[in-house]
Design a protein around this motif. Sequence first.
Motif, short mmCIF file in Angstrom:
data_model
loop_
_atom_site.label_atom_id
_atom_site.label_comp_id
_atom_site.label_asym_id
_atom_site.label_seq_id
_atom_site.Cartn_x
_atom_site.Cartn_y
_atom_site.Cartn_z
N TYR A 45 -34.02 3.01 -30.75
CA TYR A 45 -34.42 4.36 -31.15
C TYR A 45 -35.85 4.63 -30.71
O TYR A 45 -36.72 3.74 -30.80
CB TYR A 45 -34.34 4.51 -32.67
N ASP A 46 -36.12 5.86 -30.27
CA ASP A 46 -37.48 6.18 -29.84
C ASP A 46 -38.33 6.59 -31.04
O ASP A 46 -37.89 6.53 -32.20
CB ASP A 46 -37.47 7.26 -28.75
N LYS A 47 -39.54 7.03 -30.78
CA LYS A 47 -40.48 7.34 -31.85
C LYS A 47 -40.00 8.48 -32.74
O LYS A 47 -40.42 8.60 -33.89
CB LYS A 47 -41.85 7.69 -31.26
N ASP A 48 -39.12 9.31 -32.22
CA ASP A 48 -38.60 10.44 -33.00
C ASP A 48 -37.28 10.12 -33.69
O ASP A 48 -36.71 10.99 -34.37
CB ASP A 48 -38.42 11.66 -32.09
N GLY A 49 -36.78 8.90 -33.50
CA GLY A 49 -35.53 8.52 -34.14
C GLY A 49 -34.30 8.81 -33.32
O GLY A 49 -33.17 8.68 -33.82
N ASN A 50 -34.47 9.21 -32.06
CA ASN A 50 -33.32 9.46 -31.20
C ASN A 50 -32.84 8.14 -30.57
O ASN A 50 -33.65 7.27 -30.25
CB ASN A 50 -33.69 10.43 -30.08
N LEU A 51 -31.54 8.03 -30.41
CA LEU A 51 -30.98 6.86 -29.75
C LEU A 51 -31.22 7.02 -28.26
O LEU A 51 -30.42 7.61 -27.53
CB LEU A 51 -29.48 6.74 -30.07
N LYS A 52 -32.34 6.48 -27.80
CA LYS A 52 -32.81 6.74 -26.44
C LYS A 52 -33.52 5.51 -25.90
O LYS A 52 -34.39 4.93 -26.57
CB LYS A 52 -33.77 7.94 -26.44
N ASP A 53 -33.17 5.10 -24.71
CA ASP A 53 -33.74 3.89 -24.11
C ASP A 53 -35.15 4.18 -23.59
O ASP A 53 -35.34 5.01 -22.71
CB ASP A 53 -32.84 3.41 -22.97
N TRP A 54 -36.15 3.50 -24.15
CA TRP A 54 -37.53 3.68 -23.70
C TRP A 54 -38.12 2.39 -23.12
O TRP A 54 -39.32 2.27 -22.92
CB TRP A 54 -38.41 4.18 -24.85
N THR A 107 -38.28 -0.65 -20.07
CA THR A 107 -37.96 -0.96 -18.68
C THR A 107 -36.85 -2.01 -18.69
O THR A 107 -36.69 -2.76 -19.66
CB THR A 107 -39.17 -1.53 -17.92
N LYS A 108 -36.07 -2.07 -17.63
CA LYS A 108 -34.98 -3.05 -17.55
C LYS A 108 -35.51 -4.48 -17.65
O LYS A 108 -34.88 -5.35 -18.27
CB LYS A 108 -34.19 -2.86 -16.26
N GLU A 109 -36.66 -4.71 -17.04
CA GLU A 109 -37.24 -6.05 -17.06
C GLU A 109 -37.64 -6.45 -18.48
O GLU A 109 -37.39 -7.58 -18.93
CB GLU A 109 -38.45 -6.13 -16.14
N ASP A 110 -38.25 -5.51 -19.21
CA ASP A 110 -38.68 -5.81 -20.58
C ASP A 110 -37.49 -6.01 -21.51
O ASP A 110 -37.50 -6.86 -22.40
CB ASP A 110 -39.57 -4.69 -21.11
N GLU A 111 -36.45 -5.21 -21.29
CA GLU A 111 -35.25 -5.36 -22.10
C GLU A 111 -34.64 -6.74 -21.89
O GLU A 111 -34.22 -7.41 -22.85
CB GLU A 111 -34.22 -4.28 -21.74
N ALA A 112 -34.61 -7.20 -20.65
CA ALA A 112 -34.05 -8.51 -20.35
C ALA A 112 -34.89 -9.62 -21.00
O ALA A 112 -34.34 -10.59 -21.54
CB ALA A 112 -33.98 -8.71 -18.85
N LYS A 113 -36.21 -9.47 -20.96
CA LYS A 113 -37.08 -10.48 -21.58
C LYS A 113 -36.91 -10.48 -23.10
O LYS A 113 -36.92 -11.55 -23.73
CB LYS A 113 -38.53 -10.20 -21.21
N PHE A 114 -36.76 -9.29 -23.69
CA PHE A 114 -36.54 -9.21 -25.14
C PHE A 114 -35.26 -9.94 -25.51
O PHE A 114 -35.23 -10.74 -26.46
CB PHE A 114 -36.47 -7.75 -25.58
#
Length: 690
Positions: A539-548, A550-557
Amino acid sequence: MSRLGAVLPLSGLALIALFPATSAFSQNQIQSTQTTQELRVFDGSLIDKTVNPCENFYRYSCNGWFKRNPLPPDQTSYGRFTELFELNRLHLKQILEDASKPDPNRTPNEQKIGDEYASCMDTANVNKLGLTPIRPELDRIAALRSADELPVLLAHLHTIGVNAFFGMGSNQDYADSTQVISFYGAGGLGLPERDYYTRTDAKSVEQRKQYVDHIRKMFMLAGESEAQAAKDAETVLAIETRLAKASLTITETRDPQNLNHPTDVAKFSKELTHFSLPDYVEAAHAPASGKANDMEPKFFAEFNALVADTPLDQIRTYLRWQLLHAYAGTSMPEAFETESWNFYAHILNGAEKQQERWKLCTSRVDREMGEALGQVYVAKYFPPAAKQQAVEMTLAIEQTMDKDIDSLDWMSPATKVQAKEKLKTVMNKVGYPDKWRDYSKLVIVRGDPLGNQERVRVFNFNRDLAKIGKPVDKGEWYMSPPTVNAYYDPQQNNVNFPAGYFQPPFFSDKEDDAANYGDMGSTIGHELTHGFDDEGRQYDKDGNLKDWWTKEDEAKFKEKAQCMVDQYDAIEAVPGVHLNGKLTLGENLADLGGLWLAWLAWEDKAQAAHLDMTAKTDGYTPDQRFWIAYAQQWCTDTRPEQLRSQAQTDPHAPDEYRTNSILQDLPEFAKSFSCKPSDKMVSAKPCRVW
């Protein structure tokens, strides 16, 4: 834990709480003999010095508590939260006993909570009334003559809180968190979650047989012959098994992407070819058009087929069971209440004795009219100074998290900017609502416990549906002020700490910062970290289900998070049952991240105060007191049956692992107690995300 603000159980939605809703402090309580003056955040008398802190820190910190607090027979688990819950509940009991005294000067809310409590406490009247109060609903079900009549009947049952087949309520739009839309979700099960119907191990097979026997006994209490009741119980299991197999697993519901299936009411209606959604929404007074979310398309496809091919007498049987199940508590004769307790509390979770009536009735009023009761509670037991201290600690830990994000070596600058923006927009809600709920339209009649329960459920159902099509109210709370818990709401991006929680043994202005930050500070950090766990990060800062990301950071997470999945998968909670690392991932990430943030915030405060880190209080240095206070909040004795249920259904790990497994990942802890790399409390491959 997931909870929707709606009164209907749409699984998987919205809130992420610190503790499970069915834990000791919310369902299975005992009468405490302690006072708040005797409860401490750091309690040296609980420490067992015969245990090496580097081998088992949980037992080192809590063994004294276990010796002092044997598990009572009416408990499935009992811990520090139960201690405070019971103290709060004694306060609520006094409030309700005062409000229940007939007095023409009572306020409208005092009349409601007082008369409801008195009605619940009058067991002689409940038993005398017998099945008479629920007979009209049983007759309504018996009068069902065709599948075409089912939508109207089901709408009525949902209105009065009967969770048959599916749930319908309001929730924020995943795509636009400022708006509230209609949500339709899977439901209709009597066992704790869907895998209870599908697991093939011997214990699960036995539990299903016990469940069928429980349904049989309930039908017999309602007047059926033993032979008919046995047949009907098998019918119920068959229908619920079919629904369960079409439902998402409890782990799958943790991912909001699995629940996001936007549609509109008209389109959804066309998909239900054997169930008239227009008739249903008209009878339920729900929106007949507009945006909606079909949370589980596979489930509703199966429900549609079930309506078409299931004999009507079997549908009536299933609905009759769901009605009895929904009301088999303090509104029904004691035989129903006892039988329900026997299966859900005794068989599934190990309780040996039922709670006292006043406890059940106090908790009932808190569930039904929590803000009416909570308003009185707050005035008496939560001074403004306590709220200010809580706000100050929350802000300090948020500032620490801002700096911690900067220090992450695995996150790119672009994603860090987004993460910090989200953190800065977190709304802090402490204590109680700014605007109290209006109960003026709710009618409570003294001496009519089942009627009151129906009217409360109708009131809450209508209140929930009235939100649809309107902007979201971010000031609304989903826990009552006396609650000993906390939660993060990802769709509103806010943290919520009820007044009932800010007391010893979790927080005290009479104890040092080390103790308060180790305990309450870790809780505040826990809730903040939920905004960035495997669910909240979507979820983004406004509570929307939205990908914020980067693909690289998501993979590392995901790579770093997998470390915790593997760590908890390896834990055997009871013989033959391991924890589910994916199910508990969000809570485990929040536990670890929250404690780390609390540690950093406390270090900053200690350095600013030039605290002597070698000085001992009660025999312990400040940093040792920090870790002990963290561990002592989790001192909990739990029955094996409850541990089994928790491992299979709860996103929270058992409390021992919320202590030891988390501390094993923190070298700072090992340093405080001079632990060696070979010690059990030191992980060879520590996990760390935040």
